[in-house]
Design a protein around this motif. Structure first.
Motif, short mmCIF file in Angstrom:
data_model
loop_
_atom_site.label_atom_id
_atom_site.label_comp_id
_atom_site.label_asym_id
_atom_site.label_seq_id
_atom_site.Cartn_x
_atom_site.Cartn_y
_atom_site.Cartn_z
N MET A 145 0.82 -1.21 0.00
CA MET A 145 0.00 0.00 0.00
C MET A 145 0.85 1.26 0.00
SD MET A 145 -3.00 1.26 -0.10
CE MET A 145 -3.91 2.73 0.27
N LEU A 146 1.88 1.26 0.87
CA LEU A 146 2.76 2.42 0.93
C LEU A 146 3.49 2.64 -0.39
CD1 LEU A 146 4.30 2.09 4.51
CD2 LEU A 146 2.56 3.70 3.73
N MET A 147 3.91 1.55 -1.04
CA MET A 147 4.59 1.65 -2.33
C MET A 147 3.66 2.24 -3.38
SD MET A 147 7.78 0.62 -2.27
CE MET A 147 8.17 -0.02 -3.90
N ALA A 148 2.39 1.84 -3.35
CA ALA A 148 1.42 2.35 -4.31
C ALA A 148 1.20 3.84 -4.11
CB ALA A 148 0.10 1.59 -4.17
N VAL A 149 1.12 4.26 -2.85
CA VAL A 149 0.95 5.68 -2.54
C VAL A 149 2.16 6.48 -3.04
CG1 VAL A 149 0.80 7.38 -0.68
CG2 VAL A 149 -0.58 5.29 -0.58
N GLN A 150 3.37 5.95 -2.79
CA GLN A 150 4.58 6.65 -3.22
C GLN A 150 4.64 6.73 -4.75
OE1 GLN A 150 6.65 8.22 -1.27
NE2 GLN A 150 8.21 8.80 -2.75
N TRP A 151 4.18 5.69 -5.44
CA TRP A 151 4.18 5.71 -6.90
C TRP A 151 3.24 6.80 -7.42
CZ3 TRP A 151 1.10 5.38 -11.17
CH2 TRP A 151 1.72 5.09 -12.38
N VAL A 152 2.07 6.91 -6.81
CA VAL A 152 1.12 7.95 -7.23
C VAL A 152 1.69 9.33 -6.95
CG1 VAL A 152 -1.15 8.96 -6.79
CG2 VAL A 152 -0.90 6.48 -6.96
N LEU A 168 4.22 10.06 -9.61
CA LEU A 168 3.61 10.40 -10.89
C LEU A 168 3.14 11.85 -10.89
CD1 LEU A 168 2.57 9.63 -13.69
CD2 LEU A 168 0.47 8.81 -12.58
N ILE A 169 2.48 12.25 -9.82
CA ILE A 169 2.01 13.63 -9.72
C ILE A 169 3.19 14.59 -9.72
CG2 ILE A 169 0.81 15.30 -8.24
CD1 ILE A 169 -0.90 12.93 -7.23
N PHE A 170 4.23 14.22 -9.00
CA PHE A 170 5.45 15.05 -8.96
C PHE A 170 6.04 15.25 -10.34
CE2 PHE A 170 10.17 14.79 -8.69
CZ PHE A 170 10.42 16.07 -8.19
N MET A 171 6.14 14.17 -11.12
CA MET A 171 6.72 14.28 -12.46
C MET A 171 5.87 15.17 -13.36
SD MET A 171 9.49 12.69 -12.17
CE MET A 171 10.03 12.64 -13.86
N ILE A 172 4.55 15.04 -13.26
CA ILE A 172 3.66 15.90 -14.06
C ILE A 172 3.86 17.36 -13.66
CG2 ILE A 172 1.26 16.49 -14.51
CD1 ILE A 172 0.62 13.48 -14.13
N VAL A 173 3.94 17.60 -12.37
CA VAL A 173 4.07 18.98 -11.87
C VAL A 173 5.38 19.61 -12.33
CG1 VAL A 173 4.41 20.36 -9.77
CG2 VAL A 173 2.56 18.69 -9.87
N ILE A 174 6.50 18.89 -12.21
CA ILE A 174 7.78 19.54 -12.52
C ILE A 174 7.95 19.81 -14.02
CG2 ILE A 174 8.93 18.64 -10.46
CD1 ILE A 174 10.46 16.70 -12.34
N TYR A 175 7.36 18.96 -14.87
CA TYR A 175 7.48 19.23 -16.31
C TYR A 175 6.51 20.32 -16.74
CZ TYR A 175 10.83 15.49 -16.78
OH TYR A 175 11.96 14.72 -16.65
N ALA A 176 5.35 20.37 -16.09
CA ALA A 176 4.44 21.49 -16.36
C ALA A 176 5.06 22.80 -15.87
CB ALA A 176 3.10 21.25 -15.67
N GLY A 231 11.67 5.17 -15.51
CA GLY A 231 10.54 4.85 -14.66
C GLY A 231 9.98 6.06 -13.92
N VAL A 232 8.90 5.84 -13.21
CA VAL A 232 8.18 6.90 -12.50
C VAL A 232 8.56 6.99 -11.03
CG1 VAL A 232 5.87 7.63 -11.73
CG2 VAL A 232 6.21 6.82 -14.09
N MET A 233 8.80 5.87 -10.40
CA MET A 233 8.96 5.80 -8.95
C MET A 233 10.12 6.65 -8.45
SD MET A 233 7.58 4.44 -6.32
CE MET A 233 7.81 3.73 -4.70
N ARG A 234 9.84 7.50 -7.47
CA ARG A 234 10.85 8.30 -6.78
C ARG A 234 10.83 7.89 -5.31
NH1 ARG A 234 11.78 8.49 -11.29
NH2 ARG A 234 11.78 10.26 -12.71
N LYS A 235 12.00 7.58 -4.76
CA LYS A 235 12.10 7.05 -3.40
C LYS A 235 12.57 8.15 -2.43
CE LYS A 235 13.43 2.55 -5.28
NZ LYS A 235 14.52 1.54 -5.34
N PRO A 236 12.01 8.22 -1.24
CA PRO A 236 12.46 9.22 -0.27
C PRO A 236 13.86 8.91 0.24
CG PRO A 236 10.84 7.75 0.72
CD PRO A 236 10.89 7.41 -0.74
N GLY A 237 14.63 9.95 0.57
CA GLY A 237 15.97 9.76 1.10
C GLY A 237 16.84 10.98 0.84
N LEU A 238 18.13 10.84 1.14
CA LEU A 238 19.07 11.95 1.03
C LEU A 238 19.92 11.81 -0.23
CD1 LEU A 238 20.34 14.49 2.29
CD2 LEU A 238 21.93 12.97 3.53
N ALA A 239 19.66 12.65 -1.23
CA ALA A 239 20.44 12.68 -2.47
C ALA A 239 21.60 13.65 -2.29
CB ALA A 239 19.56 13.12 -3.63
#
Length: 247
Positions: free
Chosen positions: A1-8, A11-19, A194-202
């Protein structure tokens, strides 16, 4: 469930940053067409806002380590994802990138890349491309800035192996500038596909410069050693094993 939420969320993040890229590109266009400072301001605004959005929307925090160069240097950077481009560009005063020629024809990015003084390279012509690249860079450096090149020539997934190309050494020799190696672990959280972005320190880490005058073979060996060693350390620091990534 948590993975599905992070994927969504990803996806929203990717749409937002390219817009957001398109919106900023249009808003700054009149300024950027008549002023390189305008193009720089637009790109800096995009980089900083994207990092802020990454932290808020997908949990990626960005950190810069080491001494950030402000003089004329060649920056040879590990390239794992779009994120390391953003972090490096935000950190340095006036970045100019060696980029594949095809990007000049993409909306927004192409026009702003030209205004910033980025150097396009035709990767299919090898030796001829390197010769032209050195000529174009020498002409572009009539204005100060930091030249960013990716020694492996493309994005490389964390843990994957790809040889370092001679083009970086040719630029280092031809320009006579110090070369600053840069390591990163950004691809652990923002992969190249891919779409998935994982939380952490880049993290992007600016390492000790290689001063002018080192022979080509020694330069490439030192460059690869310091970048790969430090990048592997940064990946292990956040819990990713680069040695076991493709085993």
């Amino acid at each position: 469930m948590l993975m599905a939420v992070q994927w969504v969320r990803s996806l929203i993040f990717m749409i937002v940053i390219y817009a957001w890229m398109l919106i900023l590109g249009i808003v700054f266009l009149p300024y950027a067409l008549f002023s390189k400072a305008g193009a720089l301001r637009a790109c800096k605004t995009y980089a900083r806002s994207t990092m802020w959005l990454a932290r808020w929307m997908v949990g990626i925090r960005c950190e810069v380590r080491g001494r950030v160069p402000t003089n004329e240097v060649v920056i040879a950077a590990k390239h794992q994802s779009f994120l390391d481009i953003i972090i490096i560009f935000d950190a340095i005063p006036h970045g100019k990138f060696i980029m594949k020629r095809e990007l000049l024809f993409t909306p927004v990015i192409g026009m702003y890349a030209r205004r910033l003084g980025c150097i396009p390279v035709n990767r299919g012509k090898r030796g001829a491309a390197v010769t032209k690249m050195v000529k174009d860079v020498s002409k572009e450096f009539s204005e100060p800035g930091q030249l960013v090149i990716y020694p492996q020539g493309t994005r490389v997934a964390p843990g994957a192996k790809k040889p370092y190309k001679v083009g970086t050494a040719v630029l280092y020799e031809g320009l006579g500038f110090p070369c600053v190696p840069v390591a990163t672990n950004a691809g652990v959280f923002w992969p190249r596909t891919g779409v998935m972005r994982k939380p952490g320190l880049a993290i992007v880490d600016f390492l000790d410069p290689i001063e002018p005058g080192v022979g080509r073979d020694e330069f490439l060996a030192r460059l690869e050693d310091v970048i790969e060693t430090r990048s592997n350390e940064l990946m292990r620091e956040v819990g990713f094993d680069p040695d076991g990534a493709h085993s």
